[in-house]
Scaffold this active site. Sequence first.
Site, mmCIF file in Angstrom:
data_model
loop_
_atom_site.group_PDB
_atom_site.id
_atom_site.type_symbol
_atom_site.label_atom_id
_atom_site.label_comp_id
_atom_site.label_asym_id
_atom_site.label_seq_id
_atom_site.Cartn_x
_atom_site.Cartn_y
_atom_site.Cartn_z
ATOM 1 N N LYS A 147 -11.920 -1.287 4.782
ATOM 2 C CA LYS A 147 -12.201 -2.014 3.552
ATOM 3 C C LYS A 147 -13.215 -3.140 3.820
ATOM 4 O O LYS A 147 -14.350 -2.891 4.165
ATOM 5 C CB LYS A 147 -10.884 -2.541 2.973
ATOM 6 C CG LYS A 147 -9.751 -1.504 2.915
ATOM 7 C CD LYS A 147 -10.121 -0.219 2.214
ATOM 8 C CE LYS A 147 -8.920 0.654 1.869
ATOM 9 N NZ LYS A 147 -8.180 1.183 3.020
ATOM 10 N N ASP B 278 -0.156 -7.790 6.599
ATOM 11 C CA ASP B 278 -1.322 -7.009 6.195
ATOM 12 C C ASP B 278 -2.182 -7.922 5.326
ATOM 13 O O ASP B 278 -1.848 -8.222 4.187
ATOM 14 C CB ASP B 278 -0.879 -5.771 5.411
ATOM 15 C CG ASP B 278 -2.051 -4.917 4.936
ATOM 16 O OD1 ASP B 278 -3.200 -5.384 4.952
ATOM 17 O OD2 ASP B 278 -1.797 -3.768 4.498
ATOM 18 N N TYR C 161 0.841 -1.190 0.000
ATOM 19 C CA TYR C 161 0.000 0.000 0.000
ATOM 20 C C TYR C 161 0.879 1.243 0.000
ATOM 21 O O TYR C 161 1.734 1.411 0.864
ATOM 22 C CB TYR C 161 -0.927 -0.034 1.212
ATOM 23 C CG TYR C 161 -1.713 1.225 1.435
ATOM 24 C CD1 TYR C 161 -2.473 1.788 0.408
ATOM 25 C CD2 TYR C 161 -1.702 1.863 2.665
ATOM 26 C CE1 TYR C 161 -3.193 2.950 0.615
ATOM 27 C CE2 TYR C 161 -2.425 3.025 2.877
ATOM 28 C CZ TYR C 161 -3.156 3.568 1.845
ATOM 29 O OH TYR C 161 -3.856 4.725 2.042
#
Length: 385
Positions: free
Chosen positions: A202, A177, A104
């Site tokens: 999310k 993650d 990310y």
Amino acid sequence: MTDRPHRPETIAAGALGFEDAASGAVIPPIHPSTTYIRDPDNGYDRGRVYARADNPTFDIPARTITELEKGADTLLFASGMAAATAVFQALDPGDHVIVPDVMYWAFRNWVHGPATRWGLRVEGVDSSDTDAVRAALRPGETRLVWLETPANPLWTVTDIAAVAELAHEAGAWLAVDSTVATPVLTRPLELGADIVMHSATKYLNGHSDVVAGTLTAARKDEFWSRIKAVQTQQGGILGSFEAWLLQRGLRTLFARVRWQCAAAMTLAERLSAHPQVAEVLYPGLPGFRGHGIASRQMTGGFGGMLSIRVKGGTQAAIDTAAHVGVWRRATSLGGVESLIEHRASIEGPTSPVPGDLLRLSVGLESPDDLFEDLGQALNRASRQG
């Protein structure tokens, strides 16, 4: 509450079997109070001191995620970034950490920026290459290996179990993650990870109306105590209403993710044959580089995220996103609405993302409508070019 059931679908959908003792309500309440009454002897026999650490609204979502991940404890944070950075802030200056090259983008910028200015020695590797991870590890110096799998937005896949073994041999913790995989598809703690992180904004929430993050530990050890101290002392916690919305979203997690996985697989297969698509990046495709590993560590699907590379290059990709109708041009992922985004424009000149790439977050719309809409946009962009 009733006795906790064992199947994860029931744990999530039933909010751990919550029943209000006074009213019989099946929906957990919101507790907005910031403080709690002391006992006459000045103690806190009921276990609540101050809402930064003791808000009862945190209990059900935190316990639900702990059960789904098969962990020992879960902390809720004000965002995914707050959760992820807390892990690094629990380290000591001079500690060596390994992170993926593909991850990310906002967190990549943070670990190579502020984290290094605070004295951490950060090394990026291709984490999908186990030999590269092995070569980067420094026994006695490496304290943390951070993974993201599948990794946003190229969806590269890392072998969690293999890296866990290497990290532990070197004396390092492994944190993963798992935002895209969710506990529906992958449980990193069962594969050897020490900590699993989610941007709960999310899929865990799933309705694009909460910013939140979570960390779940395999065990309550000294490092976890450090992380908890970071959370409490810096105050990066959820508000009461956001925690309540998170537990509401968790109740539909399995239904949403399974639909999104099936729809993403359908789109990946159909887009692979589209004349204006140069490549589809999706772990569920047999020709994808990480498909074999994904097949072993992702159960029940390969996620609701994929990316396409558009023939005609950067401008054709931007034009494609400009002509969609069902898809929404917006940042984020994991919600009920399908989103499309030209990532290179967002991430800037240091991004490893190719300019012809479009990231797709598959929602709950008809896969046929999504394919037809994206297909007409691809064709229209091709004619413009």
